[in-house]
Design a protein around this motif. Structure first.
Motif, PDB file in Angstrom:
ATOM      1  N   ARG A   1      -6.753   2.427   2.146  1.00 50.01           N
ATOM      2  CA  ARG A   1      -5.968   2.225   1.497  1.00 50.01           C
ATOM      3  C   ARG A   1      -4.936   0.749   1.614  1.00 50.01           C
ATOM      4  O   ARG A   1      -5.171  -0.066   1.025  1.00 50.01           O
ATOM      5  N   VAL A   2      -4.961   0.450   2.746  1.00 40.86           N
ATOM      6  CA  VAL A   2      -4.228  -0.327   3.443  1.00 40.86           C
ATOM      7  C   VAL A   2      -5.319  -1.720   2.882  1.00 40.86           C
ATOM      8  O   VAL A   2      -5.351  -2.727   2.677  1.00 40.86           O
ATOM      9  N   ARG A   3      -6.524  -1.223   3.332  1.00 40.14           N
ATOM     10  CA  ARG A   3      -7.798  -3.131   3.741  1.00 40.14           C
ATOM     11  C   ARG A   3      -7.510  -3.277   1.605  1.00 40.14           C
ATOM     12  O   ARG A   3      -7.731  -4.116   1.143  1.00 40.14           O
TER      13      ARG A   3
ATOM     14  N   MET B   1      -4.230   1.043  15.090  1.00 42.48           N
ATOM     15  CA  MET B   1      -3.978   1.245  16.590  1.00 42.48           C
ATOM     16  C   MET B   1      -3.913   2.934  16.426  1.00 42.48           C
ATOM     17  O   MET B   1      -2.418   3.113  16.553  1.00 42.48           O
ATOM     18  N   THR B   2      -4.715   3.670  17.709  1.00 43.63           N
ATOM     19  CA  THR B   2      -4.348   5.021  18.459  1.00 43.63           C
ATOM     20  C   THR B   2      -4.350   5.321  19.914  1.00 43.63           C
ATOM     21  O   THR B   2      -5.415   3.914  20.223  1.00 43.63           O
ATOM     22  N   SER B   3      -4.427   6.478  20.258  1.00 48.61           N
ATOM     23  CA  SER B   3      -4.563   6.839  21.225  1.00 48.61           C
ATOM     24  C   SER B   3      -6.521   7.181  21.282  1.00 48.61           C
ATOM     25  O   SER B   3      -6.632   7.580  20.276  1.00 48.61           O
ATOM     26  N   ARG B   4      -6.408   7.154  22.958  1.00 44.55           N
ATOM     27  CA  ARG B   4      -7.628   8.017  22.262  1.00 44.55           C
ATOM     28  C   ARG B   4      -8.416   8.784  21.853  1.00 44.55           C
ATOM     29  O   ARG B   4      -9.251   9.747  21.544  1.00 44.55           O
ATOM     30  N   HIS B   5      -7.078  10.105  22.116  1.00 44.40           N
ATOM     31  CA  HIS B   5      -7.671  11.196  21.692  1.00 44.40           C
ATOM     32  C   HIS B   5      -7.251  11.147  21.035  1.00 44.40           C
ATOM     33  O   HIS B   5      -6.678  12.900  19.908  1.00 44.40           O
ATOM     34  N   PHE B   6      -7.194  10.373  19.751  1.00 45.40           N
ATOM     35  CA  PHE B   6      -6.365  10.984  18.199  1.00 45.40           C
ATOM     36  C   PHE B   6      -7.034  12.141  18.271  1.00 45.40           C
ATOM     37  O   PHE B   6      -8.622  11.851  17.599  1.00 45.40           O
ATOM     38  N   ILE B   7      -7.114  12.717  17.284  1.00 44.09           N
ATOM     39  CA  ILE B   7      -7.250  14.155  16.412  1.00 44.09           C
ATOM     40  C   ILE B   7      -7.673  13.631  14.582  1.00 44.09           C
ATOM     41  O   ILE B   7      -8.704  14.037  14.525  1.00 44.09           O
ATOM     42  N   ARG B   8      -6.457  13.453  13.872  1.00 44.51           N
ATOM     43  CA  ARG B   8      -7.012  13.563  12.872  1.00 44.51           C
ATOM     44  C   ARG B   8      -7.859  11.884  11.930  1.00 44.51           C
ATOM     45  O   ARG B   8      -7.132  11.324  10.809  1.00 44.51           O
ATOM     46  N   THR B   9      -8.801  11.902  12.658  1.00 45.16           N
ATOM     47  CA  THR B   9      -9.979  11.035  11.027  1.00 45.16           C
ATOM     48  C   THR B   9      -9.525  10.939  10.089  1.00 45.16           C
ATOM     49  O   THR B   9      -9.947   9.675   9.825  1.00 45.16           O
ATOM     50  N   THR B  10      -9.371  12.020   9.224  1.00 40.02           N
ATOM     51  CA  THR B  10      -9.904  12.258   8.352  1.00 40.02           C
ATOM     52  C   THR B  10      -8.614  11.371   7.015  1.00 40.02           C
ATOM     53  O   THR B  10      -8.868  10.734   6.272  1.00 40.02           O
ATOM     54  N   LEU B  11      -7.064  12.002   7.829  1.00 33.35           N
ATOM     55  CA  LEU B  11      -6.095  10.744   7.554  1.00 33.35           C
ATOM     56  C   LEU B  11      -5.443   9.998   7.923  1.00 33.35           C
ATOM     57  O   LEU B  11      -5.323   9.172   6.985  1.00 33.35           O
ATOM     58  N   LEU B  12      -6.331   9.244   8.849  1.00 31.72           N
ATOM     59  CA  LEU B  12      -6.151   7.749   8.908  1.00 31.72           C
ATOM     60  C   LEU B  12      -7.659   7.438   8.476  1.00 31.72           C
ATOM     61  O   LEU B  12      -6.671   5.798   8.405  1.00 31.72           O
ATOM     62  N   ASP B  13      -8.658   7.731   8.120  1.00 29.37           N
ATOM     63  CA  ASP B  13      -9.731   6.882   8.086  1.00 29.37           C
ATOM     64  C   ASP B  13      -9.377   6.447   6.337  1.00 29.37           C
ATOM     65  O   ASP B  13      -8.982   5.698   5.713  1.00 29.37           O
ATOM     66  N   MET B  14      -8.447   7.289   5.589  1.00 30.76           N
ATOM     67  CA  MET B  14      -7.980   7.493   4.657  1.00 30.76           C
ATOM     68  C   MET B  14      -6.521   6.284   4.732  1.00 30.76           C
ATOM     69  O   MET B  14      -6.694   5.301   3.467  1.00 30.76           O
ATOM     70  N   ILE B  15      -6.219   6.221   4.861  1.00 30.11           N
ATOM     71  CA  ILE B  15      -4.541   5.452   5.124  1.00 30.11           C
ATOM     72  C   ILE B  15      -5.534   3.398   5.751  1.00 30.11           C
ATOM     73  O   ILE B  15      -5.158   2.730   4.993  1.00 30.11           O
TER      74      ILE B  15
ATOM     75  N   PHE C   1       0.811  -1.030  -0.233  1.00 28.17           N
ATOM     76  CA  PHE C   1       0.185   0.010  -0.223  1.00 28.17           C
ATOM     77  C   PHE C   1       0.431   1.500  -0.164  1.00 28.17           C
ATOM     78  O   PHE C   1       0.241   2.378  -0.524  1.00 28.17           O
ATOM     79  N   PHE C   2       1.738   1.194   0.574  1.00 20.98           N
ATOM     80  CA  PHE C   2       2.515   2.019   0.637  1.00 20.98           C
ATOM     81  C   PHE C   2       2.970   2.965  -0.598  1.00 20.98           C
ATOM     82  O   PHE C   2       2.928   4.105  -0.856  1.00 20.98           O
ATOM     83  N   PRO C   3       3.976   2.440  -1.650  1.00 20.47           N
ATOM     84  CA  PRO C   3       4.055   3.104  -2.880  1.00 20.47           C
ATOM     85  C   PRO C   3       3.091   3.635  -3.682  1.00 20.47           C
ATOM     86  O   PRO C   3       3.790   4.967  -4.399  1.00 20.47           O
ATOM     87  N   LYS C   4       1.729   3.232  -3.568  1.00 19.50           N
ATOM     88  CA  LYS C   4       0.903   3.789  -4.307  1.00 19.50           C
ATOM     89  C   LYS C   4       0.682   4.780  -3.481  1.00 19.50           C
ATOM     90  O   LYS C   4      -0.440   6.177  -4.285  1.00 19.50           O
ATOM     91  N   LEU C   5       0.732   4.707  -2.406  1.00 15.46           N
ATOM     92  CA  LEU C   5      -0.049   6.107  -1.611  1.00 15.46           C
ATOM     93  C   LEU C   5       0.405   7.391  -1.758  1.00 15.46           C
ATOM     94  O   LEU C   5      -0.264   8.448  -2.020  1.00 15.46           O
ATOM     95  N   LEU C   6       2.069   6.626  -2.177  1.00 19.92           N
ATOM     96  CA  LEU C   6       2.887   7.706  -1.788  1.00 19.92           C
ATOM     97  C   LEU C   6       2.148   8.282  -4.079  1.00 19.92           C
ATOM     98  O   LEU C   6       3.338  10.011  -3.620  1.00 19.92           O
ATOM     99  N   ASP C   7       2.144   7.731  -4.386  1.00 16.36           N
ATOM    100  CA  ASP C   7       2.611   8.277  -5.443  1.00 16.36           C
ATOM    101  C   ASP C   7       0.650   8.987  -5.638  1.00 16.36           C
ATOM    102  O   ASP C   7       0.572   9.946  -6.236  1.00 16.36           O
TER     103      ASP C   7
END
Length: 308
Positions: free
Chosen positions: A289-291, A272-286, A109-115
């Protein structure tokens, strides 16, 4: 005093080496050293003992570093809040990944994500589960890809996919003729297992009730899955590999691959993230891509599998 100077100080503290800290911060060593020196001059004290290797903070430096860490954590939360409100993908995003996952998943997933998103600054570090938990608590990483195990209740876990364990058997071993491996078959076998502390090993030992694994540990310390595969290919013992690794095998290697008898031991891979994680837009996108990078059948737990 600037946030950048504090970030440089924390990098030196983390890596205990000016050159490595500069590489991590994407600046030259003279630039980083000069900025740290200017902060020391401003504060009127040395933060690091440069005569020691690895470089260590002075007693006064330890106190400054503790306060600097708190300032940077608050500043990061402020930046993250602003970026999330804009649904932005900008900024540095650090991901910890288990060593038993990284070689087989990251290239998918990583090379495609960077592209697709050259504006993103994603940094991946391989680390064991205990180190991942500590890094999330300290704020050294933003998220992690690891196997779900007991003890993760203080964090938020998002399921990525499920991955079966498979046996890799030497052609000289009697089990090479077996269609499937039963737990009882492993009792007197020479097994190549990762060191304690790897959840991949711990899950297998628990599922297979392996008490005779000490023989291989006496023969080889600090091994890797790839090293043990080469040993098996050259005629000695049995090791275990994750499903994604099995998908990369050549035809000749596939002949050494043996599934477990039902129920098949399977691990759940999570983000996995901490319970106080903020950047859900970025996380959801990653996460998406992994899935997308793994076969669809791995997105659900098979009825013939048992999660360990």
């Amino acid at each position: 005093m600037t946030l950048q100077q504090l970030e440089y100080v924390m990098a030196v503290f983390r890596f205990k080496h000016f050159a490595k800290a500069a590489e991590y911060c994407n600046v030259t060593q003279p630039t980083l050293s000069s900025m740290v020196q200017k902060l020391e001059d401003e504060l009127g004290m040395k933060l690091f003992d440069r005569n020691k290797q690895p470089i260590m903070p002075t007693p006064a430096g330890k106190l400054v570093i503790e306060q600097a860490w708190g300032v940077l954590v608050k500043a990061k939360k402020l930046r993250d809040t602003a970026e999330e409100q804009k649904k932005s993908l900008l900024g540095t995003f650090n991901i910890g990944v288990l060593p038993t996952i990284a070689p087989y998943l990251v290239p998918r997933f990583f090379p495609k994500l960077l592209d697709e998103h050259p504006e993103m600054d994603i940094r991946i570090t391989e680390m064991k589960t205990a180190d991942i938990k500590m890094a999330l608590i300290r704020g050294d990483i933003d998220a992690a890809i690891l196997a779900r195990i007991d003890g993760l209740e203080d964090f938020v876990c998002h399921t990525l996919f499920y991955e079966q364990f498979m046996a890799y058997v030497s052609e000289h071993d009697s089990l090479i003729s077996a269609k499937a491996i039963r737990v009882a078959d492993l009792k007197d076998e020479f097994l190549w297992l990762l060191d304690e502390g790897h959840c991949f090993r711990d899950q297998l030992v628990k599922f297979c009730q392996l008490k005779a694994a000490s023989r291989s540990k006496k023969a080889y310390n600090l091994g890797s899955i790839e090293t043990f595969m080469r040993i098996v290919e050259n005629g000695k013992g049995i090791t275990f590999i994750p499903e994604l690794a099995a998908m990369q095998l050549t035809e000749s290697q596939t002949r050494l691959l043996k599934p477990f008898a039902h129920p098949i031991p399977t691990r759940e891979l999570v983000m996995m993230t901490s319970r106080h994680f903020i950047r859900t837009t970025l996380l959801d996108m990653i996460i998406e891509r992994v899935r997308q990078s793994v076969p669809e059948f791995m997105l659900t737990l098979s009825r013939t599998s048992v999660q360990i």
